[in-house]
Design an enzyme around this catalytic site. Structure first.
Site, PDB file in Angstrom:
ATOM      1  CB  SER A  16      -1.239  30.807   3.686  1.00 23.70           C
ATOM      2  OG  SER A  16      -0.586  30.809   2.463  1.00 23.70           O
TER       3      SER A  16
ATOM      4  CG  HIS B 124       2.493  27.058   5.438  1.00 23.43           C
ATOM      5  ND1 HIS B 124       2.333  27.938   6.487  1.00 23.43           N
ATOM      6  CD2 HIS B 124       2.499  27.819   4.326  1.00 23.43           C
ATOM      7  CE1 HIS B 124       2.248  29.162   6.022  1.00 23.43           C
ATOM      8  NE2 HIS B 124       2.352  29.118   4.712  1.00 23.43           N
TER       9      HIS B 124
ATOM     10  CD  GLU C  20       2.812  26.928  10.336  1.00 19.75           C
ATOM     11  OE1 GLU C  20       2.335  27.490   9.327  1.00 19.75           O
ATOM     12  OE2 GLU C  20       2.845  27.471  11.460  1.00 19.75           O
TER      13      GLU C  20
ATOM     14  CG  ASN D 262       0.491  33.004   7.043  1.00 17.18           C
ATOM     15  OD1 ASN D 262       1.327  33.899   6.927  1.00 17.18           O
ATOM     16  ND2 ASN D 262       0.405  32.013   6.176  1.00 17.18           N
TER      17      ASN D 262
HETATM   18  N1  LIG Z   1       3.016  33.411  -1.913  1.00 19.35           N
HETATM   19  C1  LIG Z   1       3.430  33.075  -0.693  1.00 19.35           C
HETATM   20  O1  LIG Z   1       4.270  33.763  -0.075  1.00 19.35           O
HETATM   21  C2  LIG Z   1       2.911  31.812  -0.032  1.00 19.35           C
HETATM   22  C3  LIG Z   1       3.598  31.304   1.069  1.00 19.35           C
HETATM   23  C4  LIG Z   1       3.165  30.104   1.659  1.00 19.35           C
HETATM   24  C5  LIG Z   1       2.026  29.472   1.160  1.00 19.35           C
HETATM   25  N2  LIG Z   1       1.362  29.999   0.089  1.00 19.35           N
HETATM   26  C6  LIG Z   1       0.184  29.269  -0.413  1.00 19.35           C
HETATM   27  O2  LIG Z   1       0.584  28.514  -1.549  1.00 19.35           O
HETATM   28  C7  LIG Z   1      -0.522  28.423  -2.455  1.00 19.35           C
HETATM   29  C8  LIG Z   1      -0.082  28.942  -3.807  1.00 19.35           C
HETATM   30  O3  LIG Z   1       0.307  30.317  -3.671  1.00 19.35           O
HETATM   31  P1  LIG Z   1       1.182  31.031  -4.796  1.00 19.35           P
HETATM   32  O4  LIG Z   1       1.719  32.262  -4.177  1.00 19.35           O
HETATM   33  O5  LIG Z   1       2.084  30.053  -5.428  1.00 19.35           O
HETATM   34  O6  LIG Z   1       0.033  31.441  -5.836  1.00 19.35           O
HETATM   35  P2  LIG Z   1       0.188  31.763  -7.391  1.00 19.35           P
HETATM   36  O7  LIG Z   1      -0.992  32.579  -7.742  1.00 19.35           O
HETATM   37  O8  LIG Z   1       1.562  32.256  -7.705  1.00 19.35           O
HETATM   38  O9  LIG Z   1       0.082  30.303  -8.091  1.00 19.35           O
HETATM   39  C9  LIG Z   1      -1.084  29.520  -8.036  1.00 19.35           C
HETATM   40  C10 LIG Z   1      -1.084  28.628  -9.266  1.00 19.35           C
HETATM   41  O10 LIG Z   1      -2.099  27.631  -9.116  1.00 19.35           O
HETATM   42  C11 LIG Z   1      -2.675  27.405 -10.380  1.00 19.35           C
HETATM   43  N3  LIG Z   1      -3.940  26.715 -10.257  1.00 19.35           N
HETATM   44  C12 LIG Z   1      -5.164  27.217  -9.989  1.00 19.35           C
HETATM   45  N4  LIG Z   1      -6.072  26.227  -9.997  1.00 19.35           N
HETATM   46  C13 LIG Z   1      -5.396  25.070 -10.270  1.00 19.35           C
HETATM   47  C14 LIG Z   1      -5.793  23.712 -10.430  1.00 19.35           C
HETATM   48  N5  LIG Z   1      -7.057  23.343 -10.317  1.00 19.35           N
HETATM   49  N6  LIG Z   1      -4.824  22.810 -10.694  1.00 19.35           N
HETATM   50  C15 LIG Z   1      -3.538  23.187 -10.829  1.00 19.35           C
HETATM   51  N7  LIG Z   1      -3.114  24.459 -10.710  1.00 19.35           N
HETATM   52  C16 LIG Z   1      -4.047  25.386 -10.426  1.00 19.35           C
HETATM   53  C17 LIG Z   1      -2.749  28.800 -10.981  1.00 19.35           C
HETATM   54  O11 LIG Z   1      -2.925  28.733 -12.405  1.00 19.35           O
HETATM   55  C18 LIG Z   1      -1.404  29.389 -10.556  1.00 19.35           C
HETATM   56  O12 LIG Z   1      -0.391  29.140 -11.526  1.00 19.35           O
HETATM   57  C19 LIG Z   1      -1.691  29.162  -1.816  1.00 19.35           C
HETATM   58  O13 LIG Z   1      -2.478  28.244  -1.106  1.00 19.35           O
HETATM   59  C20 LIG Z   1      -0.977  30.126  -0.873  1.00 19.35           C
HETATM   60  O14 LIG Z   1      -1.777  30.534   0.190  1.00 19.35           O
HETATM   61  C21 LIG Z   1       1.789  31.138  -0.535  1.00 19.35           C
END
Ligand SMILES: NC(=O)c1ccc[n+]([C@@H]2O[C@H](COP(=O)([O-])OP(=O)(O)OC[C@H]3O[C@@H](n4cnc5c(N)ncnc54)[C@H](O)[C@@H]3O)[C@@H](O)[C@H]2O)c1
Length: 286
Positions: free
Chosen positions: A123, A144, A156, A194
């Site tokens: 993000s 993104h 994005e 963001n």
């Molecule tokens: N939540 C949102 O609205 C949103 C929107 C756009 C981008 N993002 C980005 O997407 C990414 C994920 O966010 P999310 O909301 O899905 O988080 P989340 O916490 O729901 O999921 C993250 C997952 O990654 C796993 N993980 C951690 N280390 C790992 C590894 N080494 N190998 C494989 N899996 C691993 C965790 O166990 C978890 O299941 C982040 O970088 C976040 O900034 C999130």
């Protein structure tokens, strides 16, 4: 570089909110998908979330039962990093921590064929810094997606310092193949989305904490007054308060005091109330 036309198998790193959404849209678009997380439990939670989401699409006649079954047949959950060797593109969607993402990219660089593009769903973190953990920085790009991935149209595309033009083009083409529309941002903190959204959410939290209005009125005011679909507190719960805090901290580190995370945001995260995903945030969820 492996071209867009050669993509058959998509690797997804992380089976959480975003990872399972990306895996779902890739599988429904006809790609074979390998979704990897660190624990079997997280993989299963991700597969269950996809099952729920596809069932909703069947229920409202967006897809048929057969299309749901076909998409699920193309989807494999795994904890085995080596399985990603089969991927023709990888999209990383693990937690928003630079050290973890850099470790993941170093591992991917070892496991995944050297001509394959590695994308990150970060993000706010620097694509350039993540790319520098690999020996293929020109093949690393930001992809993104927005939350919830199956619903939100926009993606994005973020270009790092060394991202090759052909890789940027492939990122746009791949997102479009998943039914998305794209825009492009340079690798500056928070990118377009963001950099502007997080201060808006943060200010909503501060306004609530400082007693400007009730949380309901802050959300109603912004919805009715500015025609956005969700107010800042609702949206923060939806995104995940931990994700909002990580993103705001990155913006604060990179851009200075105007991005200091709201005190109440940090306190909620410390208490484990992360929004919808834990059932408790600014609002309560069943
Ligand atoms: N939540 C949102 O609205 C949103 C929107 C756009 C981008 N993002 C980005 O997407 C990414 C994920 O966010 P999310 O909301 O899905 O988080 P989340 O916490 O729901 O999921 C993250 C997952 O990654 C796993 N993980 C951690 N280390 C790992 C590894 N080494 N190998 C494989 N899996 C691993 C965790 O166990 C978890 O299941 C982040 O970088 C976040 O900034 C999130």
């Amino acid at each position: 570089m492996r071209g867009f036309d050669e993509i058959e198998t998509v690797g997804v790193v992380g089976a959480g909110t975003m990872g399972n959404g990306i895996a779902q849209v890739a599988a429904t678009a006809g790609y074979d998908v390998l979704m990897r997380d660190i624990e079997q439990e997280y993989v299963e939670d991700g597969l269950a979330a996809i099952d729920d989401s596809l069932s909703r699409l069947v229920a409202n006649d967006t897809i048929t039962e057969t299309e749901k079954a076909d998409a699920q047949a193309r989807l494999t959950g795994t904890t085995d990093l080596d399985r990603l060797a089969e991927a023709d593109i990888v999209v990383e969607a693990a937690v928003e921590k630079m050290d973890i993402k850099r470790d993941i990219f170093t591992d991917l660089d070892d496991v995944v064929d050297e001509d394959v593009v590695l994308a990150t769903n970060t993000s706010t973190l620097s694509i350039t810094t993540i790319a520098a953990a690999t020996a293929r920085p020109e093949q690393v790009v930001g992809l993104h997606f927005m939350n919830p991935v199956p619903v939100m149209k926009g993606v994005e595309v973020v270009t790092g310092e060394k991202t090759a033009d052909a890789v940027t083009d492939l990122a746009h083409e791949f997102a479009e193949a998943l039914g998305k529309e794209t825009w492009e941002s340079d690798d500056k903190p928070g990118f377009v989305s963001n950099r502007i959204l997080m201060p808006w959410i943060n200010e909503g939290i501060r306004a609530f904490d400082e007693g400007v209005a009730t949380k309901e009125d802050i959300d109603r005011g912004m919805k009715l007054g500015t025609n956005v679909p969700m107010g800042p507190l609702e949206l923060a719960d939806h995104i995940g308060l931990d994700i909002c805090l990580d993103a705001t901290e990155t913006l604060h580190e990179e851009l200075g005091d105007r991005y200091t995370p709201a005190y109440l945001l940090r306190r909620k995260v410390d208490a484990g109330d992360l929004g919808k995903k834990t059932g408790e945030g600014f609002y309560s969820y069943e």
